[in-house]
Design an enzyme around this catalytic site. Structure first.
Site, PDB file in Angstrom:
ATOM      1  N   LYS A  11      -9.244   0.299 -34.684  1.00  0.00           N
ATOM      2  CA  LYS A  11     -10.550  -0.346 -34.531  1.00  0.00           C
ATOM      3  C   LYS A  11     -10.720  -1.006 -33.175  1.00  0.00           C
ATOM      4  O   LYS A  11     -11.847  -1.167 -32.690  1.00  0.00           O
ATOM      5  CB  LYS A  11     -10.750  -1.390 -35.633  1.00  0.00           C
ATOM      6  CG  LYS A  11      -9.736  -2.528 -35.637  1.00  0.00           C
ATOM      7  CD  LYS A  11      -9.993  -3.493 -36.776  1.00  0.00           C
ATOM      8  CE  LYS A  11      -8.894  -4.543 -36.878  1.00  0.00           C
ATOM      9  NZ  LYS A  11      -7.621  -3.957 -37.321  1.00  0.00           N
ATOM     10  N   GLU A  67       0.671  -4.421 -36.208  1.00  0.00           N
ATOM     11  CA  GLU A  67      -0.639  -3.812 -35.975  1.00  0.00           C
ATOM     12  C   GLU A  67      -1.239  -4.290 -34.655  1.00  0.00           C
ATOM     13  O   GLU A  67      -2.339  -4.852 -34.619  1.00  0.00           O
ATOM     14  CB  GLU A  67      -1.579  -4.135 -37.136  1.00  0.00           C
ATOM     15  CG  GLU A  67      -1.066  -3.679 -38.498  1.00  0.00           C
ATOM     16  CD  GLU A  67      -1.851  -4.285 -39.653  1.00  0.00           C
ATOM     17  OE1 GLU A  67      -2.849  -4.999 -39.382  1.00  0.00           O
ATOM     18  OE2 GLU A  67      -1.474  -4.069 -40.809  1.00  0.00           O
ATOM     19  N   HIS A  70      -1.804 -11.314 -41.200  1.00  0.00           N
ATOM     20  CA  HIS A  70      -2.434 -11.214 -39.877  1.00  0.00           C
ATOM     21  C   HIS A  70      -2.775 -12.624 -39.434  1.00  0.00           C
ATOM     22  O   HIS A  70      -3.548 -13.314 -40.085  1.00  0.00           O
ATOM     23  CB  HIS A  70      -3.694 -10.357 -39.936  1.00  0.00           C
ATOM     24  CG  HIS A  70      -4.106  -9.782 -38.614  1.00  0.00           C
ATOM     25  ND1 HIS A  70      -4.363 -10.564 -37.502  1.00  0.00           N
ATOM     26  CD2 HIS A  70      -4.306  -8.493 -38.217  1.00  0.00           C
ATOM     27  CE1 HIS A  70      -4.699  -9.782 -36.490  1.00  0.00           C
ATOM     28  NE2 HIS A  70      -4.672  -8.523 -36.895  1.00  0.00           N
TER      29      HIS A  70
END
Length: 499
Positions: free
Chosen positions: A141, A342, A270
């Site tokens: 993304k 990530e 996250h």
């Protein structure tokens, strides 16, 4: 500012580039990193001509003057990969735009990116050096650029996908095993989960009970990762406002997963996009340890730890050190645990630069270089309008909390600033008819800037072009790709099959 100063435009069509000489070595390029200083290592010549007819002919193909040895065609469906330092191609782009303008080409002065794939490669090497035990799953993304994805796939990276579209884009690269993808969206459409199953993508996140029911119905063989809530208060984008299961809810979710016969294999978190507090990673690892223990009590033996994103270029080594120490402390025995992450902006933020043309200017009537004593130097007195804005590449200002800093790419038909340079408080605006389209509320720029000059912006690779729109009919800026011309350039070409 009630008066409009109509200037004699220093139009790109007035430029003559017959004396332009590109450097043969990337290290010939130097630039002070202030907001307004031009690179002077490429050329100091002024290339202003009295007539556009003096410009050499230039076709609609922007590569017609490059030697074949400087161009690599990776895939017929992709733009060519050029060679050389990105600053060279920024200036070449200005030259080509000017020649197209001389032929009255529509939208000749269009803004454009230059992508340095060598920078992406160097960031990957940096990741492997400081976090060797953690597999990077690039957050698509952040920038789903086809060259970036292809390069990272060739380098062995995995991918964090948030939709069926992103999964399809990654798998279409070829050579990417579905096991190298994590469907890291805790709240997915049922059809997306079904499509993931058909594509062989089994690893996916969840943080609520409804998600478990959907997965049990359409993808019962999925390998689930429970996403826990962490402290993201020290990040640019606080994802915890939307995602993450508080630890107190984890035992109940794991019991429900067990009841539904689902396989939960690990824990993810996250700390927020753009984390500037390294201690957030340590705190999150501590919480993940608790979730692992809860998994054991529920009858699971977790084998995956996903430490998420939030990695910034500027403090990466510090974050890596804190994260590694926390893992050593809370997971001293981890031979059976696969640790992934990530990262997104870490890979691409510095790899993309943007060149934008000044298409209009509003200023008080009179000499723009005047320095009046009664003018507040902290308030902008000149408004520059460029041909990209917050509805385009600069959406990062609205959605990613970024502050951008322009510097002068060309002025008055030259790549070299005259001396002395008078700086003036200015504002920079995008091209749309919306008043929120402000790129820089206040910045210091040379008072001599005019219509037709070019500004450049660094660190434009993260959450920029991927979210750009065509609001008001303005086109999305195109991208020129280069191997960087320095460290890692040969490796980039080899990884892409053109070494």
């Amino acid at each position: 500012m009630s008066q409009l100063d109509v200037l004699p435009a220093t139009s790109p069509i007035d430029f003559d580039f017959t004396s332009f000489d590109r450097p043969s070595r990337p290290d010939a390029i130097t630039r002070s990193h202030g907001h307004t200083v031009l690179s002077s290592g490429i050329t100091d010549e002024t290339f202003l001509s009295t007539s556009p007819t003096n410009c050499p002919r230039f076709s609609s193909d922007p590569l017609n003057e490059l030697d074949d040895a400087e161009i690599d065609v990776i895939d017929p469906s992709l733009p060519p990969l050029l060679r050389g330092h990105p600053d060279i191609h920024l200036r070449s782009g200005v030259i080509k735009a000017s020649r197209l303008a001389a032929q009255s080409e529509h939208n000749a002065e269009k803004a454009f990116f230059v992508a340095d794939l060598g920078q992406v490669y160097r960031q990957h090497q940096r990741w492997k050096r400081f976090l060797p035990g953690i597999e990077p799953f690039y957050a698509v993304k952040c920038n789903p650029d086809p060259f970036v994805l292809r390069l990272l796939a060739a380098l062995g990276a995995g991918f964090d996908c948030a939709s069926s579209g992103e999964i399809s884009q990654v798998l279409q690269i070829g050579g990417v095993d579905p096991s190298k993808i994590i469907f890291a969206n805790p709240c997915k459409a049922t059809s997306f989960i079904r499509n993931a199953a058909k594509s062989g993508v089994d690893m996916m996140t969840f943080d609520n009970g409804d998600e478990l029911y959907k997965i049990a119905r359409v993808h019962p063989k999925a390998r689930l990762v429970i996403r826990i809530l962490t402290d993201d208060s020290k990040s640019l984008c606080r994802l915890g406002l939307k995602f993450g299961a508080p630890l107190v809810t984890v035992p109940g979710l794991l019991r429900k997963a067990k009841e539904l016969g689902l396989n939960v294999v690990g824990v993810s978190f996250h700390v927020g996009s753009g984390c500037y507090d390294s201690n957030a990673f340590s705190d999150a690892i501590m919480r993940a340890r608790s979730a692992f223990d809860m998994g054991k009590e529920a009858g699971y033996d977790f084998t995956v730890l996903d430490v998420g994103g939030g990695f910034e270029d500027g403090n990466f080594e510090t974050n890596a050190s804190v994260l590694s120490s926390a893992i050593d402390r809370y997971f001293p025995v981890r031979e059976s645990i696969r640790i992934i992450a990530e990262p997104g902006r870490f890979y691409v933020s510095k790899a993309f630069r943007l060149a934008a043309n000044i298409i209009a200017r509003r200023a008080p009537m009179g000499d723009c270089s005047d320095q009046r004593s009664d003018v507040d130097s902290s308030q902008p007195t000149v408004m520059y309008y460029i041909n990209d804005g917050v509805y385009g590449a600069f959406n990062c200002i609205l959605f990613d909390h970024q502050v951008v800093h322009p510097y002068v790419l060309s002025m008055g038909g030259s790549f070299h600033l005259p001396s002395p340079v008078i700086l003036r408080a200015s504002s920079v605006w995008g091209p749309t008819c919306d008043s929120i389209d402000c790129v820089c509320p206040v910045t210091q720029l040379p008072a001599q800037l005019s219509v037709g000059d070019w500004l450049a912006f660094e660190n434009m690779g993260a959450y920029t072009i991927c979210a750009a729109s065509q609001f008001n009919g303005f086109e999305i800026s195109s991208v020129i790709y280069t191997d960087g011309g320095g460290s890692g350039s040969a490796e980039v070409r080899r990884a892409l099959g053109r070494g």
